[in-house]
Motif scaffolding. Structure first.
Motif, PDB file in Angstrom:
ATOM      1  N   ASP A  95      23.770  78.987  50.674  1.00 42.24           N
ATOM      2  CA  ASP A  95      24.489  77.933  49.964  1.00 42.24           C
ATOM      3  C   ASP A  95      23.887  76.557  50.239  1.00 42.24           C
ATOM      4  O   ASP A  95      23.723  76.163  51.397  1.00 42.24           O
ATOM      5  CB  ASP A  95      25.954  77.921  50.407  1.00 42.24           C
ATOM      6  N   ASN A 137      21.775  85.051  42.885  1.00 39.48           N
ATOM      7  CA  ASN A 137      22.910  84.982  43.797  1.00 39.48           C
ATOM      8  C   ASN A 137      22.706  83.778  44.738  1.00 39.48           C
ATOM      9  O   ASN A 137      22.300  83.945  45.880  1.00 39.48           O
ATOM     10  CB  ASN A 137      23.013  86.265  44.629  1.00 39.48           C
ATOM     11  N   GLY A 139      24.935  81.709  46.075  1.00 40.70           N
ATOM     12  CA  GLY A 139      26.115  81.257  46.791  1.00 40.70           C
ATOM     13  C   GLY A 139      27.034  80.417  45.921  1.00 40.70           C
ATOM     14  O   GLY A 139      27.020  80.520  44.694  1.00 40.70           O
ATOM     15  N   ASP A 140      27.845  79.584  46.558  1.00 42.97           N
ATOM     16  CA  ASP A 140      28.760  78.721  45.813  1.00 42.97           C
ATOM     17  C   ASP A 140      27.967  77.739  44.963  1.00 42.97           C
ATOM     18  O   ASP A 140      26.931  77.217  45.393  1.00 42.97           O
ATOM     19  CB  ASP A 140      29.662  77.942  46.778  1.00 42.97           C
ATOM     20  N   VAL A 158      28.282  86.000  43.087  1.00 40.32           N
ATOM     21  CA  VAL A 158      28.606  85.545  44.435  1.00 40.32           C
ATOM     22  C   VAL A 158      29.704  86.463  44.970  1.00 40.32           C
ATOM     23  O   VAL A 158      30.621  86.845  44.228  1.00 40.32           O
ATOM     24  CB  VAL A 158      29.074  84.068  44.466  1.00 40.32           C
ATOM     25  N   ARG A 180      34.890  79.773  46.735  1.00 41.26           N
ATOM     26  CA  ARG A 180      34.306  80.982  46.135  1.00 41.26           C
ATOM     27  C   ARG A 180      34.979  81.297  44.799  1.00 41.26           C
ATOM     28  O   ARG A 180      34.320  81.623  43.811  1.00 41.26           O
ATOM     29  CB  ARG A 180      34.478  82.156  47.092  1.00 41.26           C
ATOM     30  N   THR A 183      33.724  79.097  42.086  1.00 43.79           N
ATOM     31  CA  THR A 183      32.439  79.530  41.537  1.00 43.79           C
ATOM     32  C   THR A 183      32.636  80.658  40.533  1.00 43.79           C
ATOM     33  O   THR A 183      32.016  80.677  39.458  1.00 43.79           O
ATOM     34  CB  THR A 183      31.498  79.985  42.662  1.00 43.79           C
ATOM     35  N   THR A 196      30.736  90.157  41.655  1.00 44.08           N
ATOM     36  CA  THR A 196      31.371  89.665  42.863  1.00 44.08           C
ATOM     37  C   THR A 196      31.782  90.873  43.709  1.00 44.08           C
ATOM     38  O   THR A 196      31.387  91.999  43.417  1.00 44.08           O
ATOM     39  CB  THR A 196      32.562  88.740  42.541  1.00 44.08           C
TER      40      THR A 196
END
Length: 365
Positions: A95, A137, A139-140, A158, A180, A183, A196
């Protein structure tokens, strides 16, 4: 109340009766899937930098030690994937790594980028140029960050991990379930096909697992964008020594996911981290991205199974094994893809023919 939900304006009312229904599910309450799918990918870890310091994660390196793949290194990895018949380029990084790591920030600036997402866009375009569909991918993400790379990704993802506040997210830079979910919501608002999942064994309770799955369900019901939900056990590694969930816990959690989530959302088990054979009757229908050429850089101690092993898992369950793309057929048909991604699928190239072959088999299934 989900930690951080108010901060991000996340409104999810989890009904107590739904939680109790989820908690009552056993493997006997779900049916095995009619088929198993997987994606053939090449794993590209752009950087090992991350603003978080989760106690179970071996992926991140501290400031001063984190690396950043150069464009030529990325191209070399991608071309290896093309030679191995991959259709997906899986890009990962921690992230907001350029927020905390001076060396990463300075290197990006030297290459003409003002952020890691600007660089992500460049390497996604590299992937498309060599004939691979990007799945990122990172992260946030903020809305601006995701919008910057949306049109050069077939899908993104994510891990929610959990809606609980757990000690495994310890430290001054704690992961926030609210962030999260923000996102995941952003992906839905932007029309991004999304992956997810939950982590099992972080110190969360059974109720936490049920509430996490119900939160994902709520997001999908609002936006119809979740393609698959991963039920992933935390595994022993050099930073995590608190054990992994036992088989019965994994079986019950997987069945809970299948019973809780809408039918069109796949339930995935990672075959290098979980005993897929013992989960076939719990409703899994996807084995995720598996690479014939690169390691699982997030879980380097756990090698990907060979294609033949995936075939044996499917044979043991008495179901066909089908290769899929990183974007599911229903989102292709619904027009979710950018012209750039659709053009890659339709291109008159060997990679394009391979994409269409996978799509054709999906349509017939």
């Amino acid at each position: 109340m989900i930690p951080g939900a108010d901060e991000y304006g996340i409104e999810i009312a989890i009904d107590g009766a739904d939680v109790e229904n989820a908690l009552s599910v056993t493997p006997a309450d779900v049916d095995p899937a009619d088929e198993l799918t997987f994606a053939r990918n090449v794993f590209v870890p752009l950087t090992t930098a991350c603003r978080y310091t989760c106690t179970y994660c071996t992926y991140f390196d501290p400031p001063g030690e984190a690396s950043l793949l150069a464009p030529q290194e990325v191209r070399d990895i991608l071309e290896t994937g093309v030679e191995a018949g991959c259709t997906e380029a899986l890009f990962t990084f921690g992230d907001d790594p350029d927020d905390r790591y001076t060396r990463v920030h300075d290197q990006l600036a030297e290459w003409g980028h003002d952020s890691i997402h600007s660089y992500l866009r460049e390497v996604c375009e590299l992937a498309l140029d060599v004939g691979l569909l990007p799945h990122s991918n990172p992260g946030d993400q903020t809305r601006d960050q995701m919008a910057l790379v949306k049109d050069v990704n077939a899908s993104m993802g994510v891990m929610l991990e959990t809606t609980a506040d757990v000690a495994a997210h310890a430290g001054p830079r704690r992961k926030s379930p609210g962030q999260r979910l923000d996102t995941i919501r952003t992906a839905g608002e932007l029309g991004v096909p999304f992956t997810t999942g939950i982590l099992v064994g972080l110190g969360e309770s059974w109720r936490d697992r049920a509430e996490s799955l119900l939160a994902i369900r709520t997001m999908h019901e609002r936006y119809d964008h979740v393609q698959e939900v991963i039920v992933q056990p935390v595994v022993e590694n050099e930073r995590w020594h608190d054990g992994s969930p036992d088989l019965e816990t994994l079986r019950r959690t997987t069945a809970m996911a299948r019973a809780t989530l809408p039918e069109e959302v796949s339930v995935q088990t990672p075959p290098n981290l979980a005993p897929a054979r013992e989960l076939l009757d719990c409703g899994i229908d996807d084995l995720g991205g598996v690479s014939p050429v690169t390691a699982d850089h997030i879980n380097p101690d756990y090698a990907w199974p060979a294609l033949r092993e995936l075939e044996e898992i499917a044979e043991e369950g008495g179901v066909p094994l089908r290769e899929r793309l990183p974007v599911y057929e229903r989102h292709v048909k619904a027009g979710w893809l950018s012209d750039r991604i659709r053009g890659a699928i339709e291109a008159e190239t060997e990679a394009g023919r391979r994409y269409r072959s996978v799509l054709t088999s999906a349509t017939r299934a």
